[in-house]
Design an enzyme around this catalytic site. Sequence first.
Site: not given
Ligand code: NAD
Ligand code: DAU
Length: 336
Positions: A35, A81, A124-126, A150-152, A154, A179, A190, A207
């Site tokens: 949480l 997580a 993630t693809d990152e 972050y990506s490093a 992961k 994403n 975003l 950005y």
């Molecule tokens: P999120 O940020 O919405 O939620 C992360 C959850 O993990 C939260 O509930 C948080 O409380 C919990 N958490 C964080 N640290 C923790 C810890 N130490 N122990 C236990 N729980 C912990 O996440 P999301 O965006 O749904 O992403 C989920 C997974 O998918 C992540 O592993 C992320 O790297 C991966 N991912 C996300 C995206 C994206 O676009 N959001 C894309 C590709 C992969």
């Molecule tokens: O590709 C998968 C990843 O996608 C996940 O692993 C990450 O957890 C997730 O956060 C996401 O990363 P991005 O950096 O791609 O997502 P974000 O939504 O932060 O940004 C998407 C794009 O939009 C990026 O090029 C930055 C830009 N951006 C983002 C925000 C928050 C803006 O231009 N303005 C903004 O306010």
Amino acid sequence: MKILITGGAGFMGSNFIKHILNKYPDYQIINLDKLTYAGNLENLKEVENDSRYTFVKGDIADENDVDKAIGEGVDVIINYAAETHVDRSILDPKAFLETDILGTFNLLEAVRAGKAKKMIQISTDEVFGMVHEMGEEFTEESRFDPSSPYSASKAGGDHMCGAYFKTYDTPIIVTHSCNFFGPNQYPEKLISLAITNLLEDKKVPVYGEGNQFREWIFTEDHCNAIDTILHKGEMGEVYNIGTRQRRKNIDVIKTLLKFMGKDENNIEKVKDRPGHDFGYAINPDKLMGELGWKPAVSFEEGLQKTIDWYKENQDWWKKIKSGEYKEYYAKQYKNV
Ligand code: NAD
Ligand code: DAU
């Protein structure tokens, strides 16, 4: 099947828990979540009294918490997580290393010790770094070349998964996804940020010039991909999850503005993200060809569903935006 889902109170984890409990009447879920700011038990209101669901508050970076959640043993661990937001990792990276590397290591140790029969790492693809033009794609064999803390982090967790399979034969599958977007996404990313800002009559920060591009997958499609991998995936394999729905950031915003009846004066160009990856693009042929998964929701259809959800659930995101978020956004805005 008894599944330990970590990070199940977050965006995609909570969507996946609801997906599994709706589809499989005899599956049990344990949700281990620390949480953090991103974890929100309101995402799980509809299942909180379900006898097949148990919540354990705890940290995957603490091996005792992992043991407590596993109890007598589970069939599978699905590791959602993580610290997930790139901009937060630029401001303050430490928690990313603790959760995304050390946390993943603790889960792998539990599988190695036989406390879980297998594990799926949600990644993630990152980790692959960036593609330089539309048309170039990451495959499962692409070299890791992460750009942000972050990506490093992961990538570190994913490398440990690969190393555990090679060294100890630990049963593990790694997934790399594009994403996510859809209901319950914390309004810092975003699409969720843009929709909620527009609903509040605020501008959308873009950005740089917004020429970077991302590939987008709707919640339901990602849940179905993990469901497919859970039931048909081969241990030791890596699966890329992608839709080939690639859009420049500025075009995402323009589509949102059109769908929400707003004009382009609602765009605010701000300083670019340091180390900003130009593009992500995933080749999903292995998952589609070998396991038969395919996405069903188009980007535009998913965007409309997402806008509708944020319109109908204003209490959910307004509560978030009036809390911790304010402090983060003040810091972040200085950064961009
Ligand atoms: P999120 O940020 O919405 O939620 C992360 C959850 O993990 C939260 O509930 C948080 O409380 C919990 N958490 C964080 N640290 C923790 C810890 N130490 N122990 C236990 N729980 C912990 O996440 P999301 O965006 O749904 O992403 C989920 C997974 O998918 C992540 O592993 C992320 O790297 C991966 N991912 C996300 C995206 C994206 O676009 N959001 C894309 C590709 C992969
Ligand atoms: O590709 C998968 C990843 O996608 C996940 O692993 C990450 O957890 C997730 O956060 C996401 O990363 P991005 O950096 O791609 O997502 P974000 O939504 O932060 O940004 C998407 C794009 O939009 C990026 O090029 C930055 C830009 N951006 C983002 C925000 C928050 C803006 O231009 N303005 C903004 O306010």
